[in-house]
Design a protein around this motif. Structure first.
Motif, PDB file in Angstrom:
ATOM      1  N   TYR A 133      -5.663 -43.022 -20.296  1.00 36.15           N
ATOM      2  CA  TYR A 133      -5.144 -44.242 -19.330  1.00 36.15           C
ATOM      3  C   TYR A 133      -3.742 -44.870 -19.912  1.00 36.15           C
ATOM      4  CZ  TYR A 133      -9.584 -44.662 -16.562  1.00 36.15           C
ATOM      5  OH  TYR A 133     -10.546 -44.396 -15.999  1.00 36.15           O
ATOM      6  N   THR A 136      -0.770 -49.693 -17.747  1.00 35.27           N
ATOM      7  CA  THR A 136      -0.512 -50.165 -16.265  1.00 35.27           C
ATOM      8  C   THR A 136      -1.948 -49.560 -15.402  1.00 35.27           C
ATOM      9  OG1 THR A 136       0.734 -48.394 -15.670  1.00 35.27           O
ATOM     10  CG2 THR A 136       1.731 -50.243 -16.052  1.00 35.27           C
ATOM     11  N   THR A 137      -2.433 -48.363 -15.873  1.00 31.81           N
ATOM     12  CA  THR A 137      -3.648 -47.963 -14.857  1.00 31.81           C
ATOM     13  C   THR A 137      -4.849 -48.142 -15.448  1.00 31.81           C
ATOM     14  OG1 THR A 137      -3.469 -45.811 -16.255  1.00 31.81           O
ATOM     15  CG2 THR A 137      -1.935 -46.013 -14.133  1.00 31.81           C
ATOM     16  N   THR A 139      -8.184 -50.041 -16.223  1.00 31.94           N
ATOM     17  CA  THR A 139      -8.860 -51.089 -15.650  1.00 31.94           C
ATOM     18  C   THR A 139     -10.356 -51.282 -16.308  1.00 31.94           C
ATOM     19  OG1 THR A 139     -10.182 -50.111 -13.637  1.00 31.94           O
ATOM     20  CG2 THR A 139      -7.677 -51.219 -13.518  1.00 31.94           C
ATOM     21  N   GLN A 140     -11.053 -52.304 -16.485  1.00 34.12           N
ATOM     22  CA  GLN A 140     -12.339 -52.325 -17.119  1.00 34.12           C
ATOM     23  C   GLN A 140     -13.428 -51.612 -16.345  1.00 34.12           C
ATOM     24  OE1 GLN A 140     -13.298 -56.241 -18.410  1.00 34.12           O
ATOM     25  NE2 GLN A 140     -15.663 -55.560 -18.916  1.00 34.12           N
ATOM     26  N   TYR A 169     -11.980 -56.707 -24.086  1.00 34.47           N
ATOM     27  CA  TYR A 169     -11.115 -56.075 -23.344  1.00 34.47           C
ATOM     28  C   TYR A 169      -9.857 -56.479 -23.465  1.00 34.47           C
ATOM     29  CZ  TYR A 169      -9.079 -53.414 -19.498  1.00 34.47           C
ATOM     30  OH  TYR A 169      -8.207 -52.324 -18.641  1.00 34.47           O
TER      31      TYR A 169
END
Length: 172
Positions: A133, A136-137, A139-140, A169
């Motif tokens: 990842y 910017t890409t 996510t949790q 996170y």
């Protein structure tokens, strides 16, 4: 004489109050007992176990009642991984995670012990997923989903790993 009459009236009122209290007690005590009996019957139907508040049947939900078991990762509390460079410089992800295993899985009895002995392989798999990842890409929710799928593939099972939870996170 007036003082004697006042004392007699006070005594008469006290006797009247005493009689009324006796009537109230004998009227309301059976009604309260009936109400308690009704509440006990309803709680038995709903299985609240009001009378037994000690032990396993106290109405509290414990992990023993669940079909999952949670495993925290290693002795360390956080994992720090570098994210893929997206042209804005190097970014790092700090996360803490735990895994919930499904006790009803066919593979649980055989493979659950592997989690304690294979922490380095599991950690490496997680770091590999995170490094795919960018800042910017990532996510949790996507991480939890990908780690869940990867761990089930790693242990060659469809439902051994029930859930992956990320409690911390932080992207830098």
């Amino acid at each position: 004489m007036k003082k004697g009459m006042v004392n007699l009236i006070v005594l008469a009122l006290q006797i009247v109050i005493l009689v009324l209290l006796i009537v109230v007690v004998f009227t309301f005590v059976p009604a309260v007992k009936k109400s308690n009996s009704l509440v006990q019957k309803v709680s038995d139907i709903v299985d609240l176990n009001i009378g037994n508040q000690s032990g396993a049947n106290s109405g509290e939900v414990s992990l023993a009642d669940q079909d999952i078991i949670e495993i925290k990762f290693a002795d360390k509390t956080d994992t720090v991984a570098s994210l893929k460079n997206d042209g804005t410089g190097m970014h790092y992800l700090k996360l803490s995670l735990s895994v919930s295993l499904n006790k009803n899985s066919e593979d649980y009895s055989e493979k659950s012990s592997y989690f304690n002995t294979s922490m380095s392989i599991i950690d490496s798999t997680i770091l590999q997923i995170v490094s795919n990842y960018t800042a910017t890409t990532v996510t949790q929710a996507a991480l939890e989903k990908d780690i869940l799928a990867a761990l089930n593939r790693l242990f060659d099972s469809d439902d051994l790993v029930y859930k992956v939870s990320i409690s911390q996170y932080v992207i830098q």
